[in-house]
Scaffold this motif. Structure first.
Motif, PDB file in Angstrom:
ATOM      1  N   ARG A 169       9.708 -33.612 -33.568  1.00 25.69           N
ATOM      2  CA  ARG A 169      10.828 -33.527 -31.569  1.00 25.69           C
ATOM      3  C   ARG A 169       9.541 -34.531 -30.558  1.00 25.69           C
ATOM      4  O   ARG A 169       9.536 -34.567 -29.803  1.00 25.69           O
ATOM      5  CB  ARG A 169      10.786 -33.368 -31.886  1.00 25.69           C
ATOM      6  N   GLN A 217      21.110 -38.093 -38.244  1.00 28.23           N
ATOM      7  CA  GLN A 217      20.473 -39.179 -36.929  1.00 28.23           C
ATOM      8  C   GLN A 217      19.283 -40.404 -37.288  1.00 28.23           C
ATOM      9  O   GLN A 217      19.786 -41.762 -37.102  1.00 28.23           O
ATOM     10  CB  GLN A 217      19.414 -38.049 -36.329  1.00 28.23           C
ATOM     11  N   GLU A 224      16.913 -44.511 -25.096  1.00 29.63           N
ATOM     12  CA  GLU A 224      17.979 -44.867 -24.106  1.00 29.63           C
ATOM     13  C   GLU A 224      18.350 -45.432 -22.931  1.00 29.63           C
ATOM     14  O   GLU A 224      19.449 -45.943 -22.872  1.00 29.63           O
ATOM     15  CB  GLU A 224      18.065 -43.173 -23.326  1.00 29.63           C
ATOM     16  N   GLU A 245       9.463 -37.389 -30.833  1.00 25.30           N
ATOM     17  CA  GLU A 245      10.511 -38.444 -30.299  1.00 25.30           C
ATOM     18  C   GLU A 245      10.720 -38.564 -29.164  1.00 25.30           C
ATOM     19  O   GLU A 245      10.994 -39.345 -28.125  1.00 25.30           O
ATOM     20  CB  GLU A 245      11.201 -38.084 -31.313  1.00 25.30           C
ATOM     21  N   GLU A 246      10.043 -37.365 -27.823  1.00 24.68           N
ATOM     22  CA  GLU A 246      10.706 -37.537 -27.131  1.00 24.68           C
ATOM     23  C   GLU A 246       9.513 -38.731 -26.440  1.00 24.68           C
ATOM     24  O   GLU A 246      10.057 -38.866 -24.989  1.00 24.68           O
ATOM     25  CB  GLU A 246      10.412 -35.956 -26.522  1.00 24.68           C
ATOM     26  N   ARG A 259      12.220 -41.007 -26.404  1.00 26.00           N
ATOM     27  CA  ARG A 259      13.173 -40.960 -25.378  1.00 26.00           C
ATOM     28  C   ARG A 259      13.825 -42.207 -24.392  1.00 26.00           C
ATOM     29  O   ARG A 259      14.720 -42.690 -24.045  1.00 26.00           O
ATOM     30  CB  ARG A 259      13.748 -40.060 -25.586  1.00 26.00           C
TER      31      ARG A 259
END
Length: 244
Positions: free
Chosen positions: A171, A124, A182, A174-175, A178
């Motif tokens: 994580r 990634q 996106e 990252e959320e 996101r």
């Protein structure tokens, strides 16, 4: 207008055969740049990009009359070779940072070859690295954006080291990003050819804000180029939504 500029650039390429031949020779990458270019896809790819950038900057102009064409040709004749030499200097820190990051990710991938989650995480980050410095980076990004890319690459490497040690923490961070990542991806996919320069610039600004926020999340010690927060990202996205 863009199609016309490209047509004018083609005419200048025919008008300056000797100068472009000399330029091609001058754009041959010396070491260690030629070594770093291997990680970017090879020396020829980088040299071709440099040549394309010179043509774009000097040849792709909105000229409609023969007199204007000849006058502009006289003005840029002595700039062709110099522009290429200046470009080589400008890409040096970019190629170096890209190559170093690529080597670091390969080393980490080897050390984590038996970890499915670690391998996926590094894959990634490798994709994100390529997004930071795409094949057309010289023609896509302005000088100000390019100046920050080595720092973004260094932040990505720091994230890789820390994320492998604590995947859950990575994580969670990252959320936070996101929704913005996106939405930016969605907006870029639907950009019409007729989109104004102002709106394209707003998208690039938003993209850079995301990269700066990544620095603040994953590599705070590198510091951001300007203040950035979730609220600022939300405000910028709202501004873009209104423009589009």
């Amino acid at each position: 207008v863009q199609v016309h500029r490209e047509g004018v650039a083609t005419l200048y390429s025919l008008y300056f055969p000797r100068e472009l031949k000399d330029l091609s020779k001058a754009l041959q990458l010396p070491k260690p740049l030629s070594n770093w270019a291997v990680d970017f896809g090879g020396v020829r790819i980088v040299e071709s990009l440099l040549l394309k950038k010179v043509k774009k900057d000097l040849f792709a102009v909105d000229i409609r009359k023969e007199g204007e064409f000849l006058s502009h040709g006289r003005q840029i004749r002595d700039k062709i070779l110099v522009s290429g030499q200046d470009l080589i200097k400008s890409v040096e820190p970019l190629l170096k940072a890209y190559s170093q990051t690529a080597q670091d990710l390969r080393r980490l991938a080897l050390a984590n070859r038996d970890s499915g989650g670690g391998k996926a995480f590094l894959a990634q980050l490798r994709r994100q690295m390529d997004e930071l410095l795409p094949e057309d980076f010289l023609c896509r990004f302005n000088a100000e954006r390019l100046e920050h890319i080595p720092r973004y690459l260094k932040a990505l490497k720091i994230r890789a080291d820390r994320g492998l040690l604590n995947r859950e923490k990575d994580r969670r961070r990252e959320e936070e990003l996101r929704p913005f990542v996106e939405r930016l991806t969605e907006l870029k996919k639907n950009i019409p050819l007729s989109l104004s320069a102002e709106k394209r610039l707003a998208l690039e600004d938003f993209s850079q804000m995301i990269e700066e926020y990544k620095v603040s999340l994953y590599a705070q010690e590198l510091k951001t180029a300007f203040p950035v927060s979730i609220r600022r990202l939300e405000d910028k996205l709202s501004e873009i939504e209104r423009m589009l």
